[in-house]
Design a protein around this motif. Structure first.
Motif, PDB file in Angstrom:
ATOM      1  N   ARG A 155       0.854  -1.186   0.000  1.00  9.39           N
ATOM      2  CA  ARG A 155       0.000   0.000   0.000  1.00  9.39           C
ATOM      3  C   ARG A 155       0.888   1.233   0.000  1.00  9.39           C
ATOM      4  N   LEU A 156       0.605   2.151  -0.919  1.00  7.85           N
ATOM      5  CA  LEU A 156       1.366   3.394  -1.026  1.00  7.85           C
ATOM      6  C   LEU A 156       0.417   4.579  -0.945  1.00  7.85           C
ATOM      7  N   PRO A 157       0.871   5.661  -0.342  1.00  5.89           N
ATOM      8  CA  PRO A 157       0.078   6.887  -0.422  1.00  5.89           C
ATOM      9  C   PRO A 157      -0.063   7.293  -1.894  1.00  5.89           C
ATOM     10  N   THR A 158      -1.198   7.864  -2.238  1.00  3.49           N
ATOM     11  CA  THR A 158      -1.490   8.225  -3.630  1.00  3.49           C
ATOM     12  C   THR A 158      -0.399   9.109  -4.227  1.00  3.49           C
ATOM     13  N   GLU A 159       0.066  10.080  -3.491  1.00  2.00           N
ATOM     14  CA  GLU A 159       1.092  10.999  -4.010  1.00  2.00           C
ATOM     15  C   GLU A 159       2.415  10.275  -4.270  1.00  2.00           C
ATOM     16  N   LEU A 160       2.798   9.367  -3.383  1.00  2.00           N
ATOM     17  CA  LEU A 160       4.031   8.604  -3.590  1.00  2.00           C
ATOM     18  C   LEU A 160       3.898   7.710  -4.821  1.00  2.00           C
ATOM     19  N   HIS A 161       2.763   7.075  -4.985  1.00  2.00           N
ATOM     20  CA  HIS A 161       2.527   6.244  -6.169  1.00  2.00           C
ATOM     21  C   HIS A 161       2.663   7.072  -7.436  1.00  2.00           C
ATOM     22  N   ARG A 185       4.375   9.828  -7.861  1.00  2.00           N
ATOM     23  CA  ARG A 185       5.784  10.194  -8.053  1.00  2.00           C
ATOM     24  C   ARG A 185       6.581   9.024  -8.619  1.00  2.00           C
TER      25      ARG A 185
END
Length: 52
Positions: free
Chosen positions: A10-16, A18
């Motif tokens: 699971r990744l935060p949307t912003e990190l995904h 980037r």
């Protein structure tokens, strides 16, 4: 063929976003980009195990 381990992550949307953009820029799949970045951060396989 190398052994591989499949994981769910699971990744935060912003990190995904980037990571996806960096992968696109580097002409890699998202998976390959994540593996590349982890290998760069951790150093070569079979290193001395000491932190820098």
């Amino acid at each position: 063929m190398e052994d591989e381990k499949r994981i769910s992550l699971r990744l935060p949307t912003e990190l995904h976003a980037r990571l996806a953009e960096k992968a696109r820029t580097d002409r890699r799949s998202l998976n390959s980009e994540i593996v590349h970045l982890l290998e760069a951060a951790l150093g070569p396989v079979g290193g001395d195990g000491q932190s820098p």
